[in-house]
Design a protein around this motif. Structure first.
Motif, mmCIF file in Angstrom:
data_model
loop_
_atom_site.group_PDB
_atom_site.id
_atom_site.type_symbol
_atom_site.label_atom_id
_atom_site.label_comp_id
_atom_site.label_asym_id
_atom_site.label_seq_id
_atom_site.Cartn_x
_atom_site.Cartn_y
_atom_site.Cartn_z
ATOM 1 N N VAL A 90 0.870 -1.179 0.000
ATOM 2 C CA VAL A 90 0.000 0.000 0.000
ATOM 3 C C VAL A 90 0.900 1.220 0.000
ATOM 4 O O VAL A 90 1.732 1.390 0.895
ATOM 5 N N ASP A 91 0.751 2.027 -1.012
ATOM 6 C CA ASP A 91 1.562 3.236 -1.156
ATOM 7 C C ASP A 91 0.623 4.433 -1.065
ATOM 8 O O ASP A 91 -0.226 4.625 -1.934
ATOM 9 N N LEU A 92 0.737 5.201 0.000
ATOM 10 C CA LEU A 92 -0.145 6.339 0.221
ATOM 11 C C LEU A 92 0.642 7.633 0.176
ATOM 12 O O LEU A 92 1.741 7.723 0.715
ATOM 13 N N VAL A 93 0.067 8.624 -0.449
ATOM 14 C CA VAL A 93 0.580 9.988 -0.399
ATOM 15 C C VAL A 93 -0.494 10.786 0.316
ATOM 16 O O VAL A 93 -1.641 10.836 -0.134
ATOM 17 N N VAL A 94 -0.143 11.369 1.451
ATOM 18 C CA VAL A 94 -1.146 11.994 2.312
ATOM 19 C C VAL A 94 -0.821 13.461 2.567
ATOM 20 O O VAL A 94 0.325 13.894 2.427
ATOM 21 N N ALA A 95 -1.842 14.194 2.940
ATOM 22 C CA ALA A 95 -1.683 15.594 3.334
ATOM 23 C C ALA A 95 -2.763 15.913 4.357
ATOM 24 O O ALA A 95 -3.886 15.421 4.254
ATOM 25 N N SER A 96 -2.408 16.701 5.348
ATOM 26 C CA SER A 96 -3.387 17.094 6.352
ATOM 27 C C SER A 96 -2.925 18.376 7.029
ATOM 28 O O SER A 96 -1.726 18.597 7.207
ATOM 29 N N ASP A 97 -3.879 19.201 7.399
ATOM 30 C CA ASP A 97 -3.558 20.396 8.172
ATOM 31 C C ASP A 97 -3.979 20.210 9.631
ATOM 32 O O ASP A 97 -4.146 21.157 10.365
ATOM 33 N N ARG A 98 -4.100 18.938 10.049
ATOM 34 C CA ARG A 98 -4.486 18.610 11.424
ATOM 35 C C ARG A 98 -3.527 17.587 12.011
ATOM 36 O O ARG A 98 -2.934 16.796 11.307
ATOM 37 N N ASP A 99 -3.435 17.567 13.321
ATOM 38 C CA ASP A 99 -2.612 16.594 14.033
ATOM 39 C C ASP A 99 -3.433 15.361 14.382
ATOM 40 O O ASP A 99 -4.661 15.406 14.446
ATOM 41 N N GLY A 100 -2.736 14.241 14.626
ATOM 42 C CA GLY A 100 -3.366 13.046 15.164
ATOM 43 C C GLY A 100 -4.273 12.293 14.213
ATOM 44 O O GLY A 100 -5.214 11.637 14.650
ATOM 45 N N ARG A 101 -4.004 12.343 12.935
ATOM 46 C CA ARG A 101 -4.845 11.645 11.957
ATOM 47 C C ARG A 101 -4.199 10.322 11.556
ATOM 48 O O ARG A 101 -2.992 10.154 11.603
ATOM 49 N N SER A 102 -5.032 9.359 11.156
ATOM 50 C CA SER A 102 -4.514 8.071 10.689
ATOM 51 C C SER A 102 -5.473 7.470 9.667
ATOM 52 O O SER A 102 -6.625 7.877 9.571
ATOM 53 N N ILE A 103 -4.954 6.508 8.916
ATOM 54 C CA ILE A 103 -5.737 5.760 7.939
ATOM 55 C C ILE A 103 -5.567 4.289 8.268
ATOM 56 O O ILE A 103 -4.451 3.821 8.470
ATOM 57 N N GLN A 104 -6.677 3.568 8.317
ATOM 58 C CA GLN A 104 -6.616 2.126 8.537
ATOM 59 C C GLN A 104 -6.882 1.424 7.215
ATOM 60 O O GLN A 104 -7.880 1.678 6.554
ATOM 61 N N VAL A 105 -5.983 0.533 6.826
ATOM 62 C CA VAL A 105 -6.134 -0.256 5.607
ATOM 63 C C VAL A 105 -6.605 -1.650 6.010
ATOM 64 O O VAL A 105 -6.032 -2.262 6.905
ATOM 65 N N GLU A 106 -7.660 -2.119 5.356
ATOM 66 C CA GLU A 106 -8.200 -3.446 5.643
ATOM 67 C C GLU A 106 -8.202 -4.284 4.374
ATOM 68 O O GLU A 106 -8.302 -3.751 3.271
ATOM 69 N N PHE A 107 -8.099 -5.595 4.546
ATOM 70 C CA PHE A 107 -8.238 -6.544 3.451
ATOM 71 C C PHE A 107 -9.285 -7.561 3.858
ATOM 72 O O PHE A 107 -9.140 -8.239 4.883
ATOM 73 N N ASN A 108 -10.373 -7.629 3.101
ATOM 74 C CA ASN A 108 -11.500 -8.514 3.424
ATOM 75 C C ASN A 108 -12.005 -8.288 4.850
ATOM 76 O O ASN A 108 -12.305 -9.233 5.576
#
Length: 75
Positions: A36-54
């Motif tokens: 999983v290759d993510l390019v992210v941007a945010s103007d906030r602290d404490g953010r996350s992304i959860q990746v799931e498979f099935n």
């Protein structure tokens, strides 16, 4: 939206929102086979992304505060 050079951009995601993608193809090991290759941007602290498979979480990515939604960083 599709990005020049490939990939997609998603913006304005709020807490609790989710996206679902279907990947068609042969899965040789019966599990999560792709990096999983993510390019992210945010103007906030404490953010996350959860990746799931099935429906099973396989990776949580911390999203750094890049100072702007237009300043991105590869994770």
């Amino acid at each position: 939206m599709a990005l020049q050079g490939g990939g997609y951009a998603v913006s304005g995601v709020e807490d609790g929102e989710w996206l679902s993608y279907t990947i068609d193809g042969w899965v040789s090991n019966g599990g999560y086979p792709w990096p999983v290759d993510l390019v992210v941007a945010s103007d906030r602290d404490g953010r996350s992304i959860q990746v799931e498979f099935n429906g099973t979480p396989v990776r949580t990515v911390d999203v750094p505060n890049t100072g702007s939604s237009r300043t991105s960083r590869r994770c």
